[in-house]
Scaffold this active site. Structure first.
Site, short mmCIF file in Angstrom:
data_model
loop_
_atom_site.label_atom_id
_atom_site.label_comp_id
_atom_site.label_asym_id
_atom_site.label_seq_id
_atom_site.Cartn_x
_atom_site.Cartn_y
_atom_site.Cartn_z
N GLU A 108 -3.29 6.97 0.41
CA GLU A 108 -3.81 6.75 -0.94
C GLU A 108 -2.76 6.12 -1.85
O GLU A 108 -3.08 5.26 -2.68
CB GLU A 108 -4.33 8.08 -1.51
CG GLU A 108 -5.58 8.55 -0.78
CD GLU A 108 -5.86 10.04 -0.95
OE1 GLU A 108 -5.12 10.70 -1.72
OE2 GLU A 108 -6.80 10.53 -0.30
N GLU A 128 -8.50 14.60 5.42
CA GLU A 128 -8.90 15.64 4.47
C GLU A 128 -10.14 16.42 4.93
O GLU A 128 -10.19 17.65 4.84
CB GLU A 128 -9.14 15.02 3.09
CG GLU A 128 -7.87 14.58 2.37
CD GLU A 128 -7.47 13.15 2.69
OE1 GLU A 128 -6.61 12.61 1.97
OE2 GLU A 128 -8.01 12.57 3.65
#
Length: 247
Positions: A108, A128
């Site tokens: 990210e 995640e």
């Protein structure tokens, strides 16, 4: 800044994530230091910025060996998302130089930059969901724009690792270089940008991001809402304990 190094030379600011003993895994101190370094770049006369990682990895994501802090998580999550906001908000174009792991928050961080160069040994992943967590760095907005909605769902739902070459084929990175040439390549791109009129480079970045970022804040807020739900779940506690118990 003990977990991030910052240097400015000849119009190029270089920011190094510097927790090599933990593969530059994310902790609160690293987030604070990275934001401080980005602020320093914003106030400098740099015309381009390079973000890289010391040691064997760019950033291996959140440090799962660290216990989840108690209390209200929103300020901490907002602080983490400020990295994306700050990267997008810099007037200077930012180049991510990714080698080794770019996992979760590390991927990210890279996507928050304007350009991404990957070493051949780079490994991208979004684990995640497999850990019971939510993405938090605008991956819900930026990843589909880069690789398309279907592939973005595949990467998030399956959590499988993607090599530098595969990332290039997907459109996740701009180019792939031999690991030994990565920083030279990133600095060469930065120098080319720095040689252009600074105002024109800033306006090009702003114009290209204007449509993307019009929905970015909404994506960041939804991610925080989901993260607050998932963070203290039994599944996350179990996966974190399993990780910490590894020898």
């Amino acid at each position: 800044m003990s977990t991030v190094d910052y240097a400015l030379d000849d119009g190029i600011a270089v920011i190094w994530l510097n927790r090599p003993e933990r593969l530059n895994a994310v902790v609160a101190e690293l987030v604070d230091d990275l934001l401080e370094a980005l602020d320093a770049a914003a106030k400098s006369d740099a015309r381009a910025v390079v973000l890289a990682g010391r040691g064997r990895a760019f950033c291996a994501g959140h440090d799962l060996k660290e216990p989840t802090p108690e209390g209200d998580s929103r300020p901490r999550l907002d602080r983490l998302q400020d990295v994306t906001r700050r990267l997008r908000g810099l007037r200077q174009p930012v180049i991510a130089a990714v080698h080794g792991y770019a996992i979760g928050a590390g991927a990210e961080f890279a996507m928050g930059c304007d350009l991404i160069l990957a070493a051949e040994d780079a490994v991208f992943a979004f684990p995640e969901v497999s850990l019971g967590l939510s993405v938090t760095g605008a991956a819900s907005r930026l990843l589909p724009l880069l690789v398309g909605p279907l592939k973005a769902k595949e990467l998030l739902l399956l959590g499988e690792r993607v090599s530098g070459a595969e990332a290039y084929e997907l459109g996740l990175v701009n180019a792939v270089l031999p690991a030994d040439d990565l920083m030279d390549g990133a600095l060469a791109w930065a120098a080319k940008i720095a040689a252009h009129p600074a105002a024109a480079a800033t306006m090009a970045k702003r114009a290209l991001d204007s449509g993307i970022d019009s929905s970015l804040d909404a994506a960041l807020e939804l991610e925080v809402s989901h993260a607050l739900i998932t963070e203290h779940s039994a599944e996350v506690a179990a996966s974190a304990e399993a990780f910490r118990s590894r020898t």
